[in-house]
Design an enzyme around this catalytic site. Structure first.
Site, PDB file in Angstrom:
ATOM      1  N   GLU A  77     146.027  53.427  84.661  1.00  0.00           N
ATOM      2  CA  GLU A  77     147.416  53.834  84.418  1.00  0.00           C
ATOM      3  C   GLU A  77     148.130  54.318  85.677  1.00  0.00           C
ATOM      4  OE1 GLU A  77     148.521  55.201  80.295  1.00  0.00           O
ATOM      5  OE2 GLU A  77     146.859  56.530  80.805  1.00  0.00           O
ATOM      6  N   HIS A  96     149.945  62.873  85.158  1.00  0.00           N
ATOM      7  CA  HIS A  96     149.955  62.255  83.825  1.00  0.00           C
ATOM      8  C   HIS A  96     148.809  62.858  83.036  1.00  0.00           C
ATOM      9  CE1 HIS A  96     149.695  59.643  80.440  1.00  0.00           C
ATOM     10  NE2 HIS A  96     148.518  59.171  80.815  1.00  0.00           N
ATOM     11  N   HIS A  98     147.265  64.152  78.797  1.00  0.00           N
ATOM     12  CA  HIS A  98     147.333  64.052  77.330  1.00  0.00           C
ATOM     13  C   HIS A  98     147.115  65.452  76.755  1.00  0.00           C
ATOM     14  CE1 HIS A  98     144.989  60.238  78.689  1.00  0.00           C
ATOM     15  NE2 HIS A  98     146.273  60.003  78.806  1.00  0.00           N
ATOM     16  N   HIS A 166     150.640  59.479  73.017  1.00  0.00           N
ATOM     17  CA  HIS A 166     149.847  59.307  74.234  1.00  0.00           C
ATOM     18  C   HIS A 166     149.761  60.594  75.068  1.00  0.00           C
ATOM     19  CE1 HIS A 166     149.119  56.589  78.007  1.00  0.00           C
ATOM     20  NE2 HIS A 166     148.429  57.690  78.051  1.00  0.00           N
TER      21      HIS A 166
HETATM   22 ZN   LIG Z   1     147.183  58.233  79.610  1.00  0.00          ZN
END
Ligand SMILES: [Zn+2]
Length: 238
Positions: A77, A96, A98, A166
């Site tokens: 990602e 990034h 979660h 996500h």
């Molecule tokens: Zn992710």
């Protein structure tokens, strides 16, 4: 060169802090833009952030191509990061993750807003990116620059955006500030859920949010950073 070495060590520390603060588990990542080449950024190879070491740090072009992979396998990602750097010259670091508190906001469409002063840097209103709108059924991952750019568009000029089903993206003007906002985005999510269960919430106003964010100085951020370095068993450098 010494300065760059320090920055890469700081990126290792950033990985460890995110893990130690519960913002990432075995997944999620953080990058920093190359200070001397705005078209490049640094990121660990695909590995749990808590385990990242200096030898894992790789350099990438904004399109996500490794500059010198030496057999190391990157995160799938990484396009989240390159697309944000491409669109926002002011952004010097990207996270990034979660983190669990943000997920309910991404799927209910309930707007996340700053609930207390420490959380003001998340922005007055946190937008939600729904990959399905443009790309239909996907595996939810951001595996292309097209998806990364679409997410960056939702992020706009802000510091944070949620990703439906996500996680989230957090950007900032320097690495420590980006970690700081990531930690407080998660705290805001938890507190907002608690407060809303109790009744109607009076959030920070737009003006309050802007005033607090403008007075969140590197000295404030460093106080947290030093503490978080100790907790993550990493050396602190001012
Ligand atoms: Zn992710």
């Amino acid at each position: 060169m010494a300065q760059l070495d320090d920055l890469l060590e700081e990126l290792v520390t950033a990985n460890r802090i995110l893990a130690s603060q519960g913002i990432v588990d075995s997944f999620g990542h953080v990058t920093v833009r190359h200070p001397d080449n705005p078209k490049r950024y640094f990121m660990s190879r695909g590995r749990a952030p808590e385990r990242v070491e200096i030898g894992d740090i790789m350099e990438f072009t904004l399109e996500g191509d490794p500059v010198d992979a030496r057999g190391r396998k990157p995160y799938l990602e990484r396009f989240i990061h390159g697309a944000a750097y491409e669109m926002r010259p002011d952004v010097m670091a990207v996270v990034h993750n979660h983190s669990p508190g943000v997920i309910p906001f991404g799927v209910t469409g309930k707007k996340m807003r700053p609930i207390m002063h420490m959380c003001a840097t998340i922005g007055h209103e946190v937008p939600i990116w729904d990959q399905h709108k443009k790309f239909g059924d996907t595996n939810l991952l951001v595996e292309s620059m097209a998806a990364g750019r679409d997410l960056a568009k939702t992020l706009g000029k802000g510091r944070t955006a949620l990703m439906r089903g996500h996680g989230c993206i957090v950007v900032g003007p320097y690495l420590r500030a980006t970690i700081y906002t990531s930690v407080y985005l998660e705290l805001n999510a938890k507190l907002q859920m608690q407060a809303e269960a109790m009744g109607k919430v009076r959030f920070l106003t737009k003006g309050e949010t802007e005033k607090v964010a403008a007075t969140t100085t590197p000295a404030n951020v460093n106080r947290a950073w030093e503490n978080w370095c100790r907790k993550a068993d990493r050396p602190y450098k001012e």
